[in-house]
Design a protein around this motif. Structure first.
Motif, short mmCIF file in Angstrom:
data_model
loop_
_atom_site.label_atom_id
_atom_site.label_comp_id
_atom_site.label_asym_id
_atom_site.label_seq_id
_atom_site.Cartn_x
_atom_site.Cartn_y
_atom_site.Cartn_z
N SER A 77 18.63 55.14 -6.43
CA SER A 77 19.30 55.15 -7.73
C SER A 77 20.61 54.38 -7.70
CB SER A 77 19.54 56.60 -8.18
OG SER A 77 20.35 57.29 -7.24
N LYS A 78 21.25 54.29 -6.54
CA LYS A 78 22.52 53.56 -6.46
C LYS A 78 22.33 52.05 -6.62
CE LYS A 78 22.47 53.34 -1.38
NZ LYS A 78 23.18 53.78 -0.15
N ASN B 155 19.81 57.10 -15.53
CA ASN B 155 20.52 57.01 -14.25
C ASN B 155 22.00 57.24 -14.51
OD1 ASN B 155 20.65 56.44 -11.38
ND2 ASN B 155 21.71 54.56 -11.97
N GLU B 156 22.42 58.47 -14.26
CA GLU B 156 23.81 58.82 -14.53
C GLU B 156 24.76 58.13 -13.56
OE1 GLU B 156 26.55 62.83 -15.24
OE2 GLU B 156 24.42 62.99 -14.70
N GLY B 157 24.34 58.00 -12.32
CA GLY B 157 25.16 57.32 -11.32
C GLY B 157 26.01 58.30 -10.55
N GLY B 158 26.57 57.79 -9.46
CA GLY B 158 27.43 58.62 -8.63
C GLY B 158 26.68 59.46 -7.62
N GLU B 159 25.35 59.38 -7.62
CA GLU B 159 24.56 60.15 -6.69
C GLU B 159 23.74 59.22 -5.79
OE1 GLU B 159 22.10 62.88 -8.77
OE2 GLU B 159 23.76 63.87 -9.80
N SER C 133 22.12 50.43 -12.38
CA SER C 133 23.40 50.53 -13.08
C SER C 133 23.62 51.95 -13.58
CB SER C 133 23.43 49.55 -14.26
OG SER C 133 23.36 48.22 -13.79
N GLU C 134 24.86 52.40 -13.49
CA GLU C 134 25.20 53.76 -13.89
C GLU C 134 25.15 53.93 -15.41
OE1 GLU C 134 28.94 54.84 -12.26
OE2 GLU C 134 28.30 54.61 -10.17
N ASN C 135 24.90 55.17 -15.82
CA ASN C 135 24.91 55.55 -17.23
C ASN C 135 24.00 54.64 -18.06
OD1 ASN C 135 26.89 57.63 -16.79
ND2 ASN C 135 28.45 56.03 -16.68
#
Length: 297
Positions: A155-156, A260-264, A159-161
């Protein structure tokens, strides 16, 4: 006429840093429009300061030869290159491009990057060269009663959000059977969230179904026609997602979407299976699984 000249003069007096900061918040499309309609905006709209804001900060390494070595591309040139067509990553089994409106990273996992049950058994699957793809080969289904295709991406890398959708990109050979019934099951999971839907690889009713503009064909304007055999239309009661025909001659079938919220440091899993009916299947040609930004509407 005089008022327009006065307005243009007032715009020209704005510091370039202010214009750049404003355009960087507006987005790539607006920056291109600004450069086209106003000479006063052109220098700021084409500047590296603006286009660096549209490029992801964490672009993955690109395979040798995918980008020109010299002279180095400006930030705008790099964005336009990456949003126009895919580039290969170093293992040449994954391609990357950027969404033209948002700059979000999009990927295709080649068939070799996927887990396909029995793909190493020549009796069931064979690997064929592809002349209309950035990838050198694809997987062709010869005969199986157990269809299972799985793909994964960290997921990283995304792109986030951002809301993404996953698509199987494929063709159907001139000789095929078993791809329309029973329908298949698709699932997309990220973290603890898993969404499942019914899909059908074969659709006879609407071969010219339109698709979103933000996919990037691996080889543009290559046409391919399939011959209809063993015709069995999916009934409305089965409520299955049907494929679309792309402008590059391939088909795509949406397998599901996710946010994909991101940060994980997690993993996105994409699956396509049909293992319950016991029916034999033939004729599927897999290029890969595409993961791109999902457009609203």
């Amino acid at each position: 006429m005089a008022e327009a000249a006065v307005d243009a003069c007032e715009i020209a007096r704005l510091p370039e840093e202010i214009v750049s900061a404003t355009l960087a918040r507006a987005g790539p499309r607006e920056a291109c429009r600004a450069a086209a309609v106003s000479p006063a905006f052109r220098a700021a709209a084409d500047s590296d300061a603006v286009w660096a804001c549209f490029l992801p900060r964490d672009l993955p390494p690109i395979a040798d030869g995918e980008l020109p070595a010299a002279p180095p591309l400006s930030k705008k040139e790099l964005f336009l290159r990456l949003s126009n067509s895919p580039v290969l990553l170093p293992n040449r089994l994954v391609s990357l491009w950027l969404d033209r409106e948002t700059g979000a990273k999009c990927y295709m996992l080649s068939a070799r990057q996927l887990y396909i049950v029995w793909s190493d058994t020549p009796r069931y699957w064979t690997w064929i060269p592809l002349t209309d793809s950035r990838f050198s080969e694809g997987a062709q289904l010869l005969d199986v009663c157990w269809l299972e295709i799985r793909g994964k991406i960290q997921s990283k890398m995304l792109s986030e959000n951002s809301t993404y959708a996953a698509y199987l990109v494929y063709k159907i050979d001139t000789e095929f059977y078993g791809l329309d019934s029973p329908v298949q099951e698709a699932s997309v999971s990220i973290g603890e969230t898993k969404l499942t839907r019914r899909v059908c690889l074969q659709d006879y009713d609407d071969e010219d179904r339109e698709i979103p503009e933000n996919y990037r064909p691996m080889r543009p304007f290559v046409r391919f026609m399939t011959r209809r055999r063993n015709r069995q239309v999916v009934t409305p009661g089965e409520n299955a997602q049907l494929p679309h025909k792309r402008t590059d001659g391939w088909m795509e079938l949406e397998l599901g979407e996710f946010f994909n919220e991101g940060g994980e440091d997690g993993e996105v899993s994409v699956d396509l299976t049909e293992t319950k009916g016991g029916n034999w299947k033939k004729g599927l040609i897999v290029q890969g699984v595409e993961i791109r930004v999902k457009k609203s509407g």
